[in-house]
Design a protein around this motif. Sequence first.
Motif, PDB file in Angstrom:
ATOM      1  N   ILE A   4       0.836  -1.206   0.000  1.00  7.30           N
ATOM      2  CA  ILE A   4       0.000   0.000   0.000  1.00  7.30           C
ATOM      3  C   ILE A   4       0.869   1.253   0.000  1.00  7.30           C
ATOM      4  N   LYS A   5       1.962   1.239   0.726  1.00  8.85           N
ATOM      5  CA  LYS A   5       2.854   2.403   0.763  1.00  8.85           C
ATOM      6  C   LYS A   5       3.526   2.658  -0.576  1.00  8.85           C
ATOM      7  N   LEU A   7       2.090   2.383  -3.508  1.00 10.11           N
ATOM      8  CA  LEU A   7       1.134   2.863  -4.502  1.00 10.11           C
ATOM      9  C   LEU A   7       1.339   4.355  -4.743  1.00 10.11           C
ATOM     10  N   TYR A   9      -0.214   8.281  -5.848  1.00 13.18           N
ATOM     11  CA  TYR A   9      -1.322   9.065  -5.270  1.00 13.18           C
ATOM     12  C   TYR A   9      -2.677   8.690  -5.874  1.00 13.18           C
ATOM     13  N   GLU A  11      -3.616   5.763  -7.148  1.00 14.48           N
ATOM     14  CA  GLU A  11      -4.020   4.457  -6.629  1.00 14.48           C
ATOM     15  C   GLU A  11      -4.410   4.528  -5.162  1.00 14.48           C
ATOM     16  N   LYS A  12      -3.709   5.347  -4.386  1.00 12.45           N
ATOM     17  CA  LYS A  12      -4.063   5.527  -2.975  1.00 12.45           C
ATOM     18  C   LYS A  12      -5.410   6.236  -2.840  1.00 12.45           C
ATOM     19  N   LEU A  15      -8.345   3.693  -3.815  1.00 13.52           N
ATOM     20  CA  LEU A  15      -8.589   2.616  -2.861  1.00 13.52           C
ATOM     21  C   LEU A  15      -9.748   2.914  -1.903  1.00 13.52           C
TER      22      LEU A  15
END
Length: 63
Positions: A4-5, A7, A9, A11-12, A15
């Motif tokens: 997750i870290k 990914l 901006y 993709e974050k 989510l």
Amino acid sequence: MKRIKELNYYEKGLLPVLIAMMVIFTVAYPVLASRTGLVYDSAFFGKSKEEADAVFTGNVRDH
């Protein structure tokens, strides 16, 4: 957590949107699927029972 870290901006940001959609549709689907009635020309007619007859009531928009 490392995945997750890593990914970007976009993709974050996507989510939480996907998680929110999953929660909303998980609740909305059974509620809307339990409605009995008839859909015609994007209008919903709810079904009710009066004595031995089935009565459909609803509103139709003027086209």
